[in-house]
Write a protein that holds these residues in place. Sequence first.
Motif, PDB file in Angstrom:
ATOM      1  N   LYS A  46       0.831  -1.205   0.000  1.00 36.48           N
ATOM      2  CA  LYS A  46       0.000   0.000   0.000  1.00 36.48           C
ATOM      3  C   LYS A  46       0.866   1.256   0.000  1.00 36.48           C
ATOM      4  O   LYS A  46       0.574   2.225  -0.688  1.00 36.48           O
ATOM      5  N   ASN A  82      -4.929   3.633  -5.433  1.00 36.24           N
ATOM      6  CA  ASN A  82      -5.235   2.528  -6.339  1.00 36.24           C
ATOM      7  C   ASN A  82      -4.516   2.676  -7.679  1.00 36.24           C
ATOM      8  O   ASN A  82      -3.997   1.700  -8.227  1.00 36.24           O
ATOM      9  N   GLN A  85      -1.001   1.559  -7.478  1.00 32.49           N
ATOM     10  CA  GLN A  85      -0.863   0.108  -7.422  1.00 32.49           C
ATOM     11  C   GLN A  85      -1.120  -0.525  -8.792  1.00 32.49           C
ATOM     12  O   GLN A  85      -0.465  -1.502  -9.151  1.00 32.49           O
ATOM     13  N   PRO A 104      -3.607  -5.033  -1.448  1.00 32.16           N
ATOM     14  CA  PRO A 104      -4.426  -4.047  -2.161  1.00 32.16           C
ATOM     15  C   PRO A 104      -4.935  -2.930  -1.259  1.00 32.16           C
ATOM     16  O   PRO A 104      -5.463  -3.180  -0.177  1.00 32.16           O
ATOM     17  N   SER A 105      -4.750  -1.677  -1.698  1.00 28.82           N
ATOM     18  CA  SER A 105      -5.272  -0.538  -0.941  1.00 28.82           C
ATOM     19  C   SER A 105      -6.793  -0.584  -0.903  1.00 28.82           C
ATOM     20  O   SER A 105      -7.414  -0.238   0.099  1.00 28.82           O
ATOM     21  N   SER A 106      -7.374  -0.987  -2.013  1.00 28.17           N
ATOM     22  CA  SER A 106      -8.819  -1.187  -2.103  1.00 28.17           C
ATOM     23  C   SER A 106      -9.067  -2.604  -2.584  1.00 28.17           C
ATOM     24  O   SER A 106      -8.388  -3.075  -3.493  1.00 28.17           O
ATOM     25  N   GLY A 109     -10.373  -1.877  -6.166  1.00 31.83           N
ATOM     26  CA  GLY A 109      -9.783  -0.864  -7.037  1.00 31.83           C
ATOM     27  C   GLY A 109      -8.729  -1.346  -8.005  1.00 31.83           C
ATOM     28  O   GLY A 109      -8.384  -0.637  -8.947  1.00 31.83           O
ATOM     29  N   VAL A 110      -8.178  -2.545  -7.784  1.00 31.70           N
ATOM     30  CA  VAL A 110      -7.101  -3.036  -8.662  1.00 31.70           C
ATOM     31  C   VAL A 110      -7.495  -4.332  -9.375  1.00 31.70           C
ATOM     32  O   VAL A 110      -6.643  -5.019  -9.933  1.00 31.70           O
ATOM     33  N   SER A 176     -12.440   0.796   3.314  1.00 34.38           N
ATOM     34  CA  SER A 176     -11.426  -0.227   3.052  1.00 34.38           C
ATOM     35  C   SER A 176     -11.823  -1.533   3.734  1.00 34.38           C
ATOM     36  O   SER A 176     -12.483  -1.538   4.773  1.00 34.38           O
TER      37      SER A 176
END
Length: 337
Positions: A46, A82, A85, A104-106, A109-110, A176
Motif C-alpha cells: 500500500k 489505487n 498500485q 491491495p489498498s482497495s 480498485g485493482v 477499506s
Amino acid sequence: MRQRSLVALALALLAVTTTGCTVERHWGGGAHAGGGGKAKVGLVTKTDTNPYFVELRAAAKAAADANGADFSALAGQFDGDNDGQVRAIENLMQQGATTILITPSSSTGVLDAIDRARKSGVLVIALDTATEPATAVDATYATDNFEAGRRQGAYVKAALGGQAPKFFMVDGTAGSTVDTQRHGGFLKGIGLTDASPEIKGKVAANGDQSLAQQGVENLLQRTADINSVYTMNEPMGRGTYAALQARGLVGKVVMGSIDGGCEGVHNVKDGQYAATVMQFPKKMAEQGVLAAVEYAKTGKKPSGFIDTGSAVITDKPVPGVESKDTAWGLENCWGTK
C-alpha cells in the motif's frame, strides 16, 4: 542483388539483437507461465513507509534471497493509491514477474489489473488484505481481520469488568476492507452494533497518528464521558493516547488496538493502551514467496484464504480471553525492537 541481400541480412541481425536486449531487461524473459523456471517475485504494498509494510517487504526479500528467487518491490504513494498500485502491477508484468504479491489498498480498485496479470499467466497472491471477491486472486495469505477485531472487542468488554461500555471508535480508511472487517469484528466481540447508543463517537483517521489525535480531541469536546476506545491500528492508538492524556483520562479508559509492531508492544508495556492484537506479516510474506517459488518450479498454484493468525498482547490478562504478555510480544513482534 547481392548488395540488397547483405542489407536484408544486416537488418535481420539487428532485429534479433534488439529483441535480445529487450528480453534481458525483463528479468531474462517474458514467459509468465509457471513450471520449470526461476521465480521472479514482484511485491506491491500500500505504501513503502508504513513500518508494517517495511517489515513485510524485508521478510519477502529475505525469503526470495534464501530460495534463489528474483525480487522487486513497488508501492502506492499513500494508503488508498489505487492508480499507483495499478501502475505497479503493470510495471511488474512488463518486467516478466511470474508471481505478484499485493496488499491491495482497495479490495476492488485493482481488480482489472489483477485480472490482466492472471490472464497472462502470472500467479497473483493477496497479502494482508483480501480482495472482493476473494476469487479475484489465486490465494490470500492474511490475518483474519474480523477475528482480530473480535479479539480486541472481547478483551475490552472483559476488561471493563461488568461496566456498560461507553466508547469511541477510531477507524482507518473509510470503505477499506481491513477497516470494515476490524470495525465489525470489534462490535461483535463487545456485543454491540453500529446503532448502539454505547458508541459515543466515531472518527476515520486513515491510519494516521496525528489525524487520530485531532479526531479524538474533537470528539472529546462533545463528550468526555467514556470508559473505552477502539482503535483500528497502533499509530492511531498512540494519537488517541495523546488526546486522552491531555484531558486527564489516561487510566480511566480501556483502549485496545491491532498490529503487533514492536513499538505497539512497548506502548502496551508502558500503559498507553491495555492490549493490542498482534498479526504476523513475516509469516504472510514468507508463505507467499514459497508459493511463488513452487509455482515457478512446478506450475502448482495455492488457493483460498490462508489465515496467518493473531494474538492478544497484554500485561493485564482477563478471564475468557486468551493472551500473551509483552515479554512474548517483544520476542515475536515486527519492526525495530
